[in-house]
Design an enzyme around this catalytic site. Structure first.
Site, PDB file in Angstrom:
ATOM      1  N   ASP A 194       0.581  -1.040  -0.039  1.00 42.46           N
ATOM      2  CA  ASP A 194       0.196  -0.041   0.113  1.00 42.46           C
ATOM      3  C   ASP A 194       1.031   1.264   0.081  1.00 42.46           C
ATOM      4  OD1 ASP A 194      -2.223   1.616   0.428  1.00 42.46           O
ATOM      5  OD2 ASP A 194      -1.914   1.755   2.617  1.00 42.46           O
ATOM      6  N   GLU A 229      -5.337  19.069   4.994  1.00 40.69           N
ATOM      7  CA  GLU A 229      -5.956  20.106   5.682  1.00 40.69           C
ATOM      8  C   GLU A 229      -5.496  20.694   6.858  1.00 40.69           C
ATOM      9  OE1 GLU A 229     -10.551  20.030   5.924  1.00 40.69           O
ATOM     10  OE2 GLU A 229     -10.031  21.394   4.045  1.00 40.69           O
ATOM     11  N   LYS A 238      -9.906  27.030  -2.561  1.00 36.50           N
ATOM     12  CA  LYS A 238      -8.657  26.228  -2.726  1.00 36.50           C
ATOM     13  C   LYS A 238      -8.801  24.885  -3.229  1.00 36.50           C
ATOM     14  CE  LYS A 238      -8.750  23.686   1.576  1.00 36.50           C
ATOM     15  NZ  LYS A 238      -8.124  23.398   2.867  1.00 36.50           N
ATOM     16  N   ARG A 265       2.879  17.750  -2.755  1.00 36.46           N
ATOM     17  CA  ARG A 265       1.519  17.809  -3.301  1.00 36.46           C
ATOM     18  C   ARG A 265       1.303  19.225  -3.059  1.00 36.46           C
ATOM     19  NH1 ARG A 265      -0.979  12.392  -0.466  1.00 36.46           N
ATOM     20  NH2 ARG A 265      -2.721  13.352  -0.360  1.00 36.46           N
ATOM     21  N   THR A 296      -2.319   1.522  -4.902  1.00 33.21           N
ATOM     22  CA  THR A 296      -2.667   2.481  -4.093  1.00 33.21           C
ATOM     23  C   THR A 296      -4.003   2.973  -4.611  1.00 33.21           C
ATOM     24  OG1 THR A 296      -2.060   4.802  -3.393  1.00 33.21           O
ATOM     25  CG2 THR A 296      -1.049   3.894  -5.369  1.00 33.21           C
ATOM     26  N   GLY A 297      -4.701   3.585  -3.544  1.00 35.28           N
ATOM     27  CA  GLY A 297      -5.839   4.366  -4.040  1.00 35.28           C
ATOM     28  C   GLY A 297      -5.626   5.928  -4.697  1.00 35.28           C
ATOM     29  N   ARG A 309      -5.253   4.425  -8.053  1.00 41.36           N
ATOM     30  CA  ARG A 309      -6.652   4.277  -7.897  1.00 41.36           C
ATOM     31  C   ARG A 309      -7.478   3.090  -8.043  1.00 41.36           C
ATOM     32  NH1 ARG A 309      -8.211   8.495  -6.159  1.00 41.36           N
ATOM     33  NH2 ARG A 309      -8.242  10.565  -7.224  1.00 41.36           N
ATOM     34  N   LYS A 314      -7.125  -4.718  -5.218  1.00 46.06           N
ATOM     35  CA  LYS A 314      -6.026  -4.973  -4.609  1.00 46.06           C
ATOM     36  C   LYS A 314      -5.868  -6.530  -4.322  1.00 46.06           C
ATOM     37  CE  LYS A 314      -4.864  -0.729  -2.151  1.00 46.06           C
ATOM     38  NZ  LYS A 314      -4.496  -0.031  -0.606  1.00 46.06           N
TER      39      LYS A 314
END
Lengths: 1207, 340
Positions: free
Chosen positions: A395, A499, A563, A597, A677-678, A788, A794
């Protein structure tokens, strides 16, 4: 935690609908719903023995021994006394039963503990403290803060405004953030009025018990009205009540019918490939046994006809028919030769695995001091498989990365902040010693926030308007909730760590988000308290990829702050920003190149009139019954335009320590790593680069992102052709057939390639027609990243590799979404302490850091595999040797099933004389120590290729045994032939011969063990010598006068030891056989080392040469990439709290007036400690990311220190 | 840091055992050990082999077959007949002294005393003198536990039943005079067998213990009358019986019959001269192609004559030396390939 991993009681009858009437036990009892008592234990005092024995005899080895026992009581067949079988069998049964009993006692205890918890129940109009197990469906119970939820409840009322309760669901889904549940207003009005509650006679009709945690449907009928019930009104067993003084609930499901208990299905039993091989070998051994017995039975037939029939004068005959005699002989030899299927094998294997599991638990180098987590082997039966891993499925979030977001850089109005330059203008590499910005001017700052660039704080202090607007936006535009336990100690609860990081950054730069109400946000702007009126939240979702707030400033100015992902924001900017856009884009590219990011920020001031009209339409849309979402989206789209760009933020998704090094090590060990990975493709790709999985030096990285089956197929083929031009074009390549299952073999390609496939394409690639194509292409690549990916996919990917590759797979992950993959893989590893417990609970091994994986595999796994293989090889050798001697003797005793050895020796050989030395070897042996194992990851490869123990090596063992047994029988035979003692008395008698052979055997196998063992500790020496000493002690005792006088028929060997072991020729024979058994082994091994050394030989030779502790491997410094790869901003995957915040349901919480007993132990010292994917804040308040220098010396750190000191 | 320590409650112990750092000796098969080792073992083996062979060669053995298979042999008439106590005699000549102490064995071949059911066919409790087993012998003795009239057989079982019952006397003829060579039958069985494993019931006279029992079917005399000359050599502790009961491991075996009493003329062994063995021939072996023989032998420190051990040591010792040379060549030629 005790609920998990236990067997659940299955429900016998399916109910279709559940009807419950509150406060009406009589009515509810008529349905015979389960009470709240749980029973996870299997046995009780009386059923234990029969049930456990029944279970144990279902195992083939035990059943076989029972069968032998039956054979042994038939006098015509019995060639051995019953005790030779009974003693080991009883021992094995007892050990297993004892283990089962302790397990079950523990289950009983935990059941009792859970069942005897107290809860307040409303009975006879009074609240009474009752045990959990006495709670019935339909009861109303009162829960208090921090209590576990007793059963699945319908929330009736709570102490909090709006009938909200907060629950922690870590035990259910692994998420540590608090969740909100809200009661129906009609029941909420009941409050804590006992009279009213006692009069409550609502009737619930709902779904039958099931295991879906996220869904509930039901109807409450009360006072003539019907109210629909959904998951939001249900408290599930296993949750914990938090931040809520009390609540009342109606029990809907109790005990075994709760969703928690329904969910803990039987975990699948994993077996290792050695297990499977062993089963095959055992079958083969059975066949071989039958063959040997047949040979001997035929021999008996011939002998009986030719010799035995003439010998009747002296030999007793039971029957004259040689055929019948040979039939009996067959079974007699089945008994005698039973030691080829050793019952103690299984017990020993379990002990070895258990021991090696303990080593994992005990390893300090896999202990993570920061959250006090040692590694844990949760399954003790898979150890050797750890040494054979070929594919690792990992993961990303929380596994490769820490899931800690750090506000690293930003660009404001075209100026980039965050980097530190020296006087020559050279960018400096950041490390622990770079001095950090002092935030002491801000009393509300988070002390653990670290920023290096002083210019930003200068800009804030200089009241640069753009910078202020930038941070104001960050402080206002979010859905974070703040908690202020004590004046000035803020604690944020965020939907996503991103956040949390942004709001914390704003906080430190002087724009402190303090508290919020449904319609206002209060922030402290540079020490000045400001109250912004919150007019609307345009919440985030996956399509919009942005969020906005509309606020009215204290001065009365209306603004929209937005944002979101840069591409999305850019589309909505006012054209006046185009110049700024270019500069910002440049900066964004730079950030992306560093693997950060990014998020673009923009704002706009709103016209009062236009807004009033908009908010009116917004209200209408919000109450619309049809297509509410669509209408809102349209409205949002309308207002979020002509924005003015402020800048962009860059957040670092911090990799865990040592991840790139670990991945490099693992790939050197020829382990293929697939990241599933998602996350979005860009993010995943970026992480792939930063953790060394994808490399700039790679020949190519293929990206599969087709949107149809044909596209995907074409892309896969193209990728394959470019890797290997001569590869078959069509998909009709020929996979090897192996027992009806296709096996895709590894294909060699020149160069290194990477493959990135997104979830959409993966769905096609996993379709039956394409799966082989996909697998084949993917396996040619060095690294594979699937992004995704859904949890199900998985698991599918893992299953695909398991199905077509004869390889051992390992899945590692930390979240609930990894559970399916962890369960599907041969070995599942859970990262503990990051995100709940779900992954850990379904894993086989768990530890706190990804980098421990290399130690688990390269050290523990390799050693376990090595030890297990050595054990098996030796175990089969010693038992075959033991048994084959009987076979040779048969030709000299008229095939009469006469044993060669004393029966006591047969009984104790496996249990006492040879058990400990081989166990010692299997627990302590190591070819080279851990440092060398790390330095030569190639040592891991033999495990992947099954080199140490396979059918071939098993046959070699059998041949070796054959040789040894020939030596062990014929040397004593020839040495004792017609000879006598030195006083002329008998020594060629059966008993002396038995003693001689068994002593020779014991010496031979002990010496052989000595050569197998490459790591002689004091314990090993003690075991080997101790076992030999034990043999002589026991033998002399058994053959002593005393034992004989007590039981003459059980110890007929009296005096044999004394009379023959004082003879020099006996000892010369023992010496000769011992040497003769090992000489060829040594010769062969020596020549093999010289002529074709294995990797182990080479490394051991090197170790020998190095003598002293080896120079540690030099670690490659992390190369800073300067690629122009663009990273996307991965906002939280779930919808935010916006809905809750704006709908007014959100709780207005006074900052310092809480009087509940719940004190956040750790919160006073930590304020921002994101740990969950969906929760930035740990409710347990454990510090996660506070840097504690010198906490632990990890292996990697150790290397580094040594390197530094080395020349 | 102190605080940190106290929080680390789960930190595993730092011991050599738990961290798998136990000090250990890690031998590897290097040429420096293996080749000299082989040479040393080889030389030692050759040394031992020579010593063994020389010793074994120094032992004198005289074997005389008296089965009577062929017509010319002295006992052929006895082997054909079924008369009890058939007499025949064997002659042999010693030209030199047969070095004492000399042991007198009888040997049987193709005789499966190691047959499982034969070996199990005895009752250790009965032979231990337990009277309750006299009246009800263990079923393992079957079919020799009760006779046809259901009387218990003592000693029961087929080993006892098949006891060797040829007897021998040895005479020495020198200068025309014939002397009976004194044979000593005392202490020919193991001390433990005589003193512990086998016991007569403590009933006097011994005969009474056997009341209500019958003698083994093949026996001429009951157990308590095995040796008329020595009352203490009767019952289960009769030396010949004890020797027989210690069953042989292999189908060809020899058992000690008597020792030549080292007294008078025989102090140094059997002097040169002509000897005659008078045999009372009872034991049938021809039915199963068995053979009977008489063996005279003396012993050395390594027991009776057996050349095998010496030869084996010599062969393996030489092989070791040869192998060490081979290894040396391989080592010198290929060495340990350097890594990468």
């Amino acid at each position: 935690m005790s609920f998990f991993g236990l067997d659940c009681v299955r429900k016998k009858e399916r109910e279709l609908e559940r009807k419950i009437r509150a406060n009406d036990r009589e009515y509810n009892l008529s349905f015979k719903y389960a009470t709240n008592a749980i029973k996870t234990s299997k046995y009780n005092f009386f059923t234990f023995l029969p049930l456990n024995l029944f279970e144990q005899f279902q195992r083939i080895a035990n059943a076989y021994f029972l069968f032998l026992l039956v054979l042994q009581v038939i006098p015509q067949i019995s060639s051995l006394s019953w005790f030779t079988t009974v003693v080991p069998l009883i021992l094995v049964l007892t050990v297993t039963a004892a283990k089962d009993a302790t397990d079950d006692i523990n289950r009983h205890r935990s059941d009792n503990r859970v069942n005897n918890r107290k809860v307040q129940v409303l009975i006879d109009r009074k609240l009474r403290s009752e045990k959990w197990m006495n709670v019935q469906v339909g009861d109303i119970i009162k829960l208090e803060n921090n209590q576990f939820v007793t059963a699945d409840l319908l929330l009736l009322s709570s102490s909090e405004p709006l009938n909200l309760v907060y629950i922690e669901t870590a035990e259910l889904d692994g998420e540590t953030n608090l969740k909100v549940r809200q009661a129906l207003p009609v029941t909420g009005d009941l409050g804590d009025d006992i009279e009213k509650l006692a009069d409550f006679n609502g009737e619930v009709r709902c779904e039958p018990p099931n295991n879906r945690l996220d869904r509930f449907t039901g109807v409450l009928s009360f006072a003539g009205q019907k109210y629909s019930l959904d998951n939001e009104k249900i408290l599930l067993r296993g949750c914990t009540l938090r931040n809520t003084e009390w609540c009342f609930g109606l029990v809907l499901f109790g005990g075994p019918e709760t969703k928690l208990m329904q969910n803990c299905g039987k975990s699948t039993f994993k077996r290792t490939s050695i297990d499977r091989l062993m089963n095959i070998l055992v079958l083969f051994i059975f066949g071989f046994l039958a063959f040997m017995c047949s040979v001997l039975a035929i021999g008996n037939y011939i002998w009986e006809r030719n010799e035995g029939s003439q010998f009747t004068v002296f030999l007793p005959r039971l029957e004259d028919d040689p055929a019948f005699s040979s039939f009996l002989t067959f079974w007699s030899y089945v008994i005698i030769l039973n030691t080829v299927v050793p019952i103690s094998l299984y017990v020993s294997v379990e002990i070895i695995r258990l021991g090696n599991s303990f080593y994992i638990d005990w390893d300090r180098k896999m202990y993570y001091a920061r959250n006090d987590t040692p590694a844990e082997a949760r399954t003790t039966t898979l150890n050797e498989e750890l040494g054979q891993i070929k594919y690792v499925f990992s993961d990303k979030t929380g596994t490769l990365t820490q899931n800690i977001m750090i506000f690293n850089k930003c660009t404001i109005n075209g100026k980039c902040y965050g980097d530190v330059y020296d006087y020559t203008g050279q960018r400096l590499e950041m490390n622990e010693y770079t001095d950090t910005v002092d935030f002491s001017f801000n009393p509300l700052a988070d002390s653990r926030f670290v920023f290096h660039d002083h210019s930003l704080v200068e800009a804030v202090k200089l009241e640069n308007t753009e910078v202020h607007a930038f941070f104001r936006l960050l402080a206002l535009c979010h859905t974070v909730m703040a908690e202020e336990k004590k004046e000035g100690e803020l604690f944020y609860q965020a939907q996503s760590p991103d956040e949390g990081a942004l709001v914390t950054a704003a906080r430190n730069f002087g724009f402190v988000f303090r508290s919020r109400t449904p319609d206002s946000i209060s922030i402290v702007e540079m020490g000045k308290q400001c109250n912004y009126e919150l007019l609307a939240i345009l919440d985030f979702n996956n399509v919009r990829k942005r969020m906005s707030v509309i606020v009215r400033s204290p001065e009365g100015k209306l603004s929209l702050y937005c944002k979101g992902a840069d591409t999305i924001i850019y589309e909505r900017l006012h054209q006046s920003c185009s110049k700024l856009m270019d500069v910002t884009t440049e900066h964004l590219n730079e950030f992306a190149g560093d693997g950060l990011r990014t998020l673009a920020l923009a704002y706009k001031d709103l016209d009062e009139e236009y807004f009033n009209q908009w908010i009116q339409r917004h209200h209408e849309a919000n109450t619309a019954l049809e297509d509410r979402e669509g209408k809102l989206d349209q409205l949002y789209e309308e207002i979020e335009k002509d924005l003015l760009l402020l800048g962009a933020t860059a957040i670092e998704d911090k990799l865990q320590d040592g991840v790139p090094q670990t991945i490099e090590q693992l790939s050197k060990a020829d382990i293929k790593i697939w990241v599933l990975t998602g996350d979005k493709q860009e993010t995943a790709e970026n992480i792939g680069y930063s953790c060394n999985l994808l490399r700039e030096e790679m020949n190519d990285v293929f990206i599969i992102s087709g949107n149809s089956l044909e596209d995907v197929q074409q892309e896969l083929r193209n990728a394959r052709t470019s890797m290997k031009p001569d590869a078959a074009e069509n998909s009709e390549f020929l996979p090897e057939m192996d027992k009806g299952v296709k096996v895709v073999t590894d294909e060699v390609v020149n160069g290194e390639y990477g493959l990135v496939i997104n979830g959409h394409s993966l769905a096609y690639a996993l379709e039956h027609s394409l799966e082989l194509e996909f697998l084949r292409t993917a396996c040619m690549c060095k690294a594979v990243i699937c992004c995704r990916v859904t949890p199900l996919q998985k698991a599918q990917v893992v299953e695909l590799v398991k199905k077509y590759k004869k390889a051992v797979t390992l899945a590692i992950g930390d979240g609930a979404n990894d559970v399916s993959m962890i369960k599907a893989a041969h070995i599942g590893v859970g990262i503990s302490g990051q995100e709940g417990m779900q992954a850990v609970l379904s894993s086989d091994y768990s530890f706190a850091q990804f980098r421990f994986l290399q130690r688990l595999l390269l050290v523990h796994g390799r050693w376990s595999y090595l030890r297990m293989c050595k054990f098996l090889r030796y175990f089969f050798y010693k038992n075959f040797t033991f048994t084959f001697v009987h076979f040779w003797f048969a030709f000299f005793c008229g095939f009469s099933a006469q044993t060669v050895y004393d029966e006591w020796f047969i009984t104790l050989y496996n249990l006492m004389y040879t058990a400990l030395p081989v166990l010692g070897m299997s627990l302590f042996d190591q070819d080279v120590n851990d440092v060398w194992s790390f330095q030569h990851p190639q040592l891991y490869v033999p495990g992947q290729l099954n080199l140490y123990f396979s059918k071939k090596s098993f046959f070699k063992c059998a041949l070796h045994s054959c040789y040894s047994s020939l030596v062990l029988f014929f040397i004593p035979y020839a040495a004792m032939y017609d000879t006598v003692r030195d006083d002329g008395k008998d020594i060629a008698d059966y008993q002396s011969f038995a003693l001689l052979t068994q002593t020779c055997l014991l010496f031979a196998v002990s010496i052989q063990l000595g050569f197998e063992m490459s790591y002689w500790t004091a314990v090993n020496t003690f075991f080997v010598l101790g076992s030999l000493a034990m043999y002589f002690a026991v033998t002399f005792t058994m053959y002593s006068n005393g034992m004989f006088t007590i039981l003459p028929s059980a110890f007929p060997f009296i005096g044999t030891a004394r009379n023959s072991l004082n003879q020099p020729n006996v000892w010369l024979t023992i010496f000769l056989t011992s040497i003769l058994c090992v000489l060829p082994v040594i010769t062969n091994r020596f020549l093999m080392i010289q002529l074709c050394p294995t990797i182990n030989d080479k490394v051991m030779f090197k170790v020998r040469q190095a003598k002293a502790t080896p120079a540690p491997p030099t670690r490659r410094a992390r190369i800073r990439r300067t690629s122009s790869r663009r990273s996307g901003y991965a906002f939280s995957h779930a919808q935010g709290y916006g809905d809750l915040v704006t709908s007014g349901r959100f709780l207005r919480r006074p900052a310092l007036t809480r009087s509940s007993g719940f004190t956040h132990a750790g919160r006073t010292t930590t304020s921002f400690s994101p740990m969950g994917r969906s929760a930035g804040y740990s409710p347990t308040g454990r510090p996660q990311n506070n840097k504690v220098p010198d906490v632990e010396v990890t292996s990697l750190q150790m290397y580094r220190t040594i390197t530094d000191s080395a020349p | 840091m102190v605080k940190q320590e106290s929080e680390s409650t789960n930190r595993p112990d730092n011991t050599a055992f738990t961290q798998q750092r136990l000090p250990a000796w890690q031998p590897i098969l290097s040429a420096g050990i293996v080749i000299p080792g082989f040479v040393l073992i080889g030389l030692a083996f050759i040394g031992i082999g020579v010593a063994l062979l020389v010793t074994s060669r120094s032992i004198q053995v005289l074997e005389l077959d008296y089965t009577g298979d062929s017509n010319g042999s002295p006992c052929s008439s006895c082997s054909q007949s079924v008369i009890a106590n058939c007499k025949c005699s064997l002659n042999f000549t010693l030209t030199t002294l047969f070095q004492g102490p000399v042991f007198f064995y009888y040997g049987l071949s193709n005789y499966f005393q190691n047959y499982r059911r034969y070996g199990a066919s005895k009752d250790d409790n009965q032979l231990y003198g337990d009277l309750s087993y006299f009246t009800s012998p263990s079923s393992s003795c079957s079919p020799y536990d009760y006779d046809s009239s259901k009387k218990p057989i003592v000693p029961c079982g087929s080993i006892a039943n098949s006891m060797f019952n040829d007897t021998f006397t040895l005479t020495w003829t020198v200068n025309g005079t014939t002397n009976n060579v004194p044979l000593d039958g005392k202490g020919i069985a193991w001390w433990t067998d005589y003193n512990i494993k086998y016991r007569n019931p403590s009933v006097t006279p011994l005969k009474n213990a056997f009341n209500g029992t019958v003698k083994p079917i093949n026996w001429a005399k009951p157990a308590y009358e095995l040796d008329a000359s020595d009352p203490s050599n009767n019952g289960f502790v009769n030396q010949d019986f004890l020797v027989w009961m210690r069953r042989a491991a292999l189908p060809n075996f020899r058992k000690l019959y008597r020792r030549i009493d080292a007294s008078g003329d025989y102090q140094k062994g059997l002097p040169a001269g002509n000897y005659t063995i008078d045999i009372t021939y009872n034991y049938p072996v021809r039915a199963f192609n068995g053979a009977k023989k008489i063996v005279f032998s003396n012993v050395s420190w390594m027991g009776g004559s057996n050349e095998f051990l010496g030869i084996a040591y010599l062969v393996i010792g030489s092989l070791c030396v040869v192998m060490s040379v081979v290894m040396l060549i391989v080592y010198a030629k290929f060495k340990f390939p350097d890594e990468e």
